[in-house]
Design a protein around this motif. Sequence first.
Motif, mmCIF file in Angstrom:
data_model
loop_
_atom_site.group_PDB
_atom_site.id
_atom_site.type_symbol
_atom_site.label_atom_id
_atom_site.label_comp_id
_atom_site.label_asym_id
_atom_site.label_seq_id
_atom_site.Cartn_x
_atom_site.Cartn_y
_atom_site.Cartn_z
ATOM 1 N N ALA A 239 4.329 12.946 19.826
ATOM 2 C CA ALA A 239 3.537 13.311 18.645
ATOM 3 C C ALA A 239 2.165 12.657 18.748
ATOM 4 C CB ALA A 239 4.234 12.843 17.360
ATOM 5 N N VAL A 240 1.291 13.052 17.837
ATOM 6 C CA VAL A 240 0.058 12.308 17.625
ATOM 7 C C VAL A 240 0.377 11.233 16.587
ATOM 8 C CG1 VAL A 240 -2.326 12.377 16.837
ATOM 9 C CG2 VAL A 240 -1.382 14.291 18.164
ATOM 10 N N TYR A 241 0.053 10.015 16.903
ATOM 11 C CA TYR A 241 0.338 8.890 16.029
ATOM 12 C C TYR A 241 -0.941 8.443 15.323
ATOM 13 C CZ TYR A 241 5.073 8.373 17.793
ATOM 14 O OH TYR A 241 6.406 8.580 18.093
ATOM 15 N N TYR A 242 -0.800 8.199 14.026
ATOM 16 C CA TYR A 242 -1.933 7.793 13.194
ATOM 17 C C TYR A 242 -1.617 6.481 12.488
ATOM 18 C CZ TYR A 242 -3.240 12.754 13.493
ATOM 19 O OH TYR A 242 -3.564 14.011 13.924
ATOM 20 N N CYS A 243 -2.618 5.630 12.368
ATOM 21 C CA CYS A 243 -2.491 4.526 11.428
ATOM 22 C C CYS A 243 -3.323 4.879 10.197
ATOM 23 C CB CYS A 243 -2.927 3.200 12.042
ATOM 24 S SG CYS A 243 -4.666 3.068 12.519
ATOM 25 N N ALA A 244 -2.947 4.287 9.089
ATOM 26 C CA ALA A 244 -3.598 4.604 7.829
ATOM 27 C C ALA A 244 -3.592 3.377 6.924
ATOM 28 C CB ALA A 244 -2.899 5.775 7.150
ATOM 29 N N PHE A 245 -4.521 3.363 5.988
ATOM 30 C CA PHE A 245 -4.792 2.184 5.164
ATOM 31 C C PHE A 245 -4.508 2.471 3.695
ATOM 32 C CE2 PHE A 245 -7.298 -1.643 4.252
ATOM 33 C CZ PHE A 245 -7.698 -1.423 2.949
ATOM 34 N N ARG A 246 -3.927 1.495 3.018
ATOM 35 C CA ARG A 246 -3.854 1.582 1.571
ATOM 36 C C ARG A 246 -4.007 0.191 0.969
ATOM 37 N NH1 ARG A 246 0.852 0.404 -1.498
ATOM 38 N NH2 ARG A 246 -0.039 1.771 -3.089
ATOM 39 N N TRP A 247 -4.763 0.128 -0.109
ATOM 40 C CA TRP A 247 -4.848 -1.127 -0.843
ATOM 41 C C TRP A 247 -3.513 -1.388 -1.530
ATOM 42 C CZ3 TRP A 247 -8.594 -4.189 0.334
ATOM 43 C CH2 TRP A 247 -9.865 -3.688 0.651
ATOM 44 N N GLY A 248 -3.132 -2.661 -1.628
ATOM 45 C CA GLY A 248 -1.903 -3.015 -2.310
ATOM 46 C C GLY A 248 -0.945 -3.725 -1.383
ATOM 47 N N SER A 249 0.269 -3.943 -1.895
ATOM 48 C CA SER A 249 1.250 -4.750 -1.166
ATOM 49 C C SER A 249 2.476 -3.973 -0.708
ATOM 50 C CB SER A 249 1.712 -5.930 -2.036
ATOM 51 O OG SER A 249 0.614 -6.731 -2.407
ATOM 52 N N ASP A 250 2.667 -2.791 -1.247
ATOM 53 C CA ASP A 250 3.886 -2.040 -0.952
ATOM 54 C C ASP A 250 3.663 -1.015 0.146
ATOM 55 O OD1 ASP A 250 4.557 -1.948 -4.485
ATOM 56 O OD2 ASP A 250 5.222 -3.403 -2.988
ATOM 57 N N VAL A 251 4.582 -0.990 1.088
ATOM 58 C CA VAL A 251 4.555 0.052 2.105
ATOM 59 C C VAL A 251 5.104 1.329 1.488
ATOM 60 C CG1 VAL A 251 5.414 0.807 4.339
ATOM 61 C CG2 VAL A 251 4.843 -1.612 3.977
ATOM 62 N N LYS A 252 4.339 2.381 1.527
ATOM 63 C CA LYS A 252 4.752 3.678 0.996
ATOM 64 C C LYS A 252 4.952 4.645 2.150
ATOM 65 C CE LYS A 252 4.070 2.599 -3.426
ATOM 66 N NZ LYS A 252 5.180 2.527 -4.408
ATOM 67 N N SER A 253 5.878 5.567 1.987
ATOM 68 C CA SER A 253 6.146 6.528 3.049
ATOM 69 C C SER A 253 5.399 7.842 2.865
ATOM 70 C CB SER A 253 7.650 6.800 3.141
ATOM 71 O OG SER A 253 8.119 7.342 1.925
ATOM 72 N N GLN A 254 4.761 8.024 1.715
ATOM 73 C CA GLN A 254 4.059 9.284 1.475
ATOM 74 C C GLN A 254 2.615 9.184 1.934
ATOM 75 O OE1 GLN A 254 5.646 7.485 -0.838
ATOM 76 N NE2 GLN A 254 7.188 8.751 -1.835
ATOM 77 N N THR A 255 2.155 10.217 2.617
ATOM 78 C CA THR A 255 0.799 10.222 3.156
ATOM 79 C C THR A 255 -0.263 10.125 2.074
ATOM 80 O OG1 THR A 255 0.769 12.641 3.155
ATOM 81 C CG2 THR A 255 1.495 11.562 5.180
ATOM 82 N N SER A 256 0.030 10.607 0.888
ATOM 83 C CA SER A 256 -0.963 10.653 -0.185
ATOM 84 C C SER A 256 -1.400 9.264 -0.645
ATOM 85 C CB SER A 256 -0.421 11.447 -1.375
ATOM 86 O OG SER A 256 0.769 10.859 -1.858
ATOM 87 N N PHE A 257 -0.639 8.245 -0.340
ATOM 88 C CA PHE A 257 -0.988 6.886 -0.758
ATOM 89 C C PHE A 257 -2.023 6.238 0.169
ATOM 90 C CE2 PHE A 257 1.625 5.849 -4.327
ATOM 91 C CZ PHE A 257 2.768 6.630 -4.221
ATOM 92 N N TYR A 258 -2.350 6.876 1.265
ATOM 93 C CA TYR A 258 -3.158 6.244 2.298
ATOM 94 C C TYR A 258 -4.517 6.918 2.471
ATOM 95 C CZ TYR A 258 1.116 3.832 3.661
ATOM 96 O OH TYR A 258 2.254 3.049 3.671
ATOM 97 N N ASN A 259 -5.515 6.112 2.605
ATOM 98 C CA ASN A 259 -6.871 6.579 2.896
ATOM 99 C C ASN A 259 -7.739 5.355 3.137
ATOM 100 O OD1 ASN A 259 -9.036 8.551 3.048
ATOM 101 N ND2 ASN A 259 -9.758 7.660 1.139
ATOM 102 N N PRO A 260 -8.451 5.283 4.270
ATOM 103 C CA PRO A 260 -8.624 6.317 5.278
ATOM 104 C C PRO A 260 -7.545 6.296 6.366
ATOM 105 C CG PRO A 260 -9.991 4.454 5.822
ATOM 106 C CD PRO A 260 -9.304 4.104 4.512
ATOM 107 N N TRP A 261 -7.744 7.169 7.351
ATOM 108 C CA TRP A 261 -6.843 7.304 8.481
ATOM 109 C C TRP A 261 -7.596 7.054 9.778
ATOM 110 C CZ3 TRP A 261 -1.641 9.188 8.179
ATOM 111 C CH2 TRP A 261 -1.203 9.426 6.873
ATOM 112 N N GLY A 262 -6.824 6.596 10.784
ATOM 113 C CA GLY A 262 -7.393 6.501 12.105
ATOM 114 C C GLY A 262 -7.531 7.888 12.719
#
Length: 124
Positions: free
Chosen positions: A92-115
Motif C-alpha cells: 500500500a501507500v503509507y501515510y503519516c498524519a497529525f492531530r492535536w490532542g492525546s488520543d490516537v484515533k482510527s478515523q482519518t477525519s481526525f487528522y490534518n495535515p498528512w504526509g
Amino acid sequence: QAQLVESGGGLVQAGGSLRLSCAASARTFPPYVIGWFRQAPGKEREFVGGINRSSGSTSYADSVKGRFSISRDNAKNTVHLQMNSLRPEDTAVYYCAFRWGSDVKSQTSFYNPWGQGTQVTVSS
C-alpha cells in the motif's frame, strides 16, 4: 500548521522488514498524535496505528498487531513505523498524519495535515 515529511518504504520480500519515518516540523510542540494509515489500490485508506508523542502510548489495528511497532524520537521530532513479517497484503501507500490532542484515533477525519505518502510493496 505542522508539516510532515515521510521517508523509507520500498520493495521487500514477504517476511522481510521495513522502517518508515515521519518527521514533524521543529515548531510543532506536544500534545499531539502521529497516526499511520495505508491505502491499497481500489481500497479505502485504513488505520495502521498511532502514537501519543508525549507519553509514547500506542495503538494498532488488529491486522498489524505483533508485527508492526511505532516509536518516537523526541529529540528529532520523528516517529518511526517498524514493519516486520511483512505480507503481500501489506502492500500500500503509507501515510503519516497529525492531530492535536492525546488520543490516537482510527478515523482519518481526525487528522490534518498528512504526509506525502510512501509506497511499500511486498512481493510473494
